[in-house]
Design an enzyme around this catalytic site. Sequence first.
Site, PDB file in Angstrom:
ATOM      1  N   GLU A  50      35.873  38.183  49.484  1.00 30.80           N
ATOM      2  CA  GLU A  50      36.017  39.173  48.396  1.00 30.80           C
ATOM      3  C   GLU A  50      36.138  38.412  47.084  1.00 30.80           C
ATOM      4  O   GLU A  50      37.206  38.346  46.479  1.00 30.80           O
ATOM      5  CB  GLU A  50      37.241  40.070  48.623  1.00 30.80           C
ATOM      6  N   HIS A 212      35.732  48.178  47.960  1.00 25.59           N
ATOM      7  CA  HIS A 212      36.662  47.468  47.093  1.00 25.59           C
ATOM      8  C   HIS A 212      37.430  48.491  46.259  1.00 25.59           C
ATOM      9  O   HIS A 212      36.872  49.509  45.871  1.00 25.59           O
ATOM     10  CB  HIS A 212      35.880  46.509  46.186  1.00 25.59           C
ATOM     11  N   ASP A 337      40.072  36.753  46.707  1.00 30.12           N
ATOM     12  CA  ASP A 337      40.056  37.643  45.541  1.00 30.12           C
ATOM     13  C   ASP A 337      39.979  36.819  44.253  1.00 30.12           C
ATOM     14  O   ASP A 337      40.607  37.125  43.255  1.00 30.12           O
ATOM     15  CB  ASP A 337      41.247  38.603  45.501  1.00 30.12           C
TER      16      ASP A 337
END
Length: 380
Positions: A50, A212, A337
């Site tokens: 991600e 997301h 992230d």
Amino acid sequence: MKMDRRHFLSGSSVLVSAGALGATAGTLADLAGARAAEIAPHKYRLVATEEAFATPDQVQTFRHMAPTEWNDPDVVMWRGFLSNKPLLDRLLDLEHERLSIMDQTGVDMHVLSLTAPGVQMLDADAGTAMAASANDMLAEVVKRHPARFAGLASFAPQDPNRAAKEIERAMGKLKLNGLIVNSHTNGEYLDDPKFYPIFEAAVSQNAAIYIHPRNLPQHADDILQGALNLDGAIWGFQVETGVHAMRLIVSGVFDRYPSLKIVLGHMGEALPYWLYRIDYMYNVYTSRRPELRKIKGKPSEYVKSNFLITTSGVNFHPTLKYCHEVLGADNIMFAIDYPYQESAEAAHFMQSAPLPPEDMEKMTHGNAERIFHITPPAAS
Ligand code: MN
């Protein structure tokens, strides 16, 4: 202009602005200069799933939106990003500092995706066009660095039929690895049958969809603001994305598309924690009102069969061990992230997780390679 707490914060502090997605000024400094002592031994190959980037087009769009009277929560969040040059630089960079941070922190690969809210605040034409150009750019970068990058394609749910075409193009011609959607689009969720062409295309292309988070629609986001600013990454994102996942489950999307794979970040946006209660109350409610029962199985069965979760933003072994126990090692993938969270900390957390080596191989890279069609490096 009405000056509420959030506008004050977004205008006055770049540190808090970055915090809208979880980063802090300290994070940004630590990333660049991660000390050797903080770097985990490279025990397992790490594929991070991600990892955000922005295109110059996307940034330009938000530069146009920022000075307007539009106070949608994502516009407010982006005002913060625009005034946070280190964060913006990291989002826009793909092949320079990003690669060196990956090298420094022992991260083998980033699975890249256009940062929130992607193209979903634009009208259908502009959103469709921006998704296509972002996907073109992403495919070029992946082609130049096939061992370091994979990419999740954007699409614009604003026009479901053109979104389906872009999904086919991105997975076929562009050979991207899966799909990203930033949760709701204008307050609408993908369980609405008008979005089924998107699922048809995803299933036919064997493309997993990463849902997301983004900020809640304005009316719901207002409830979470108050004195503590519970909107954004502290609580609002997981509420919003968790609701999206639950809507897909109870509406019967997975009975219609049994092979559909959905990926949730942040250790499953709290769903794994609530499995018992969700099943129990689903049974209570649908016993009272049988017309509400639209699915063949228990909600938890779909969480286990149709979802994978990632570790993004939750570098916490007790949560990982719990998710490993209830969902199994095949359903968990590593994520950082980037650039909102710190690479060194995430890598250290993952490499040091107290779980069996064969399961660690799956969670650190094996599942990501399987779900996102990533070719593993040749055995040496
Ligand atoms: Mn993220």
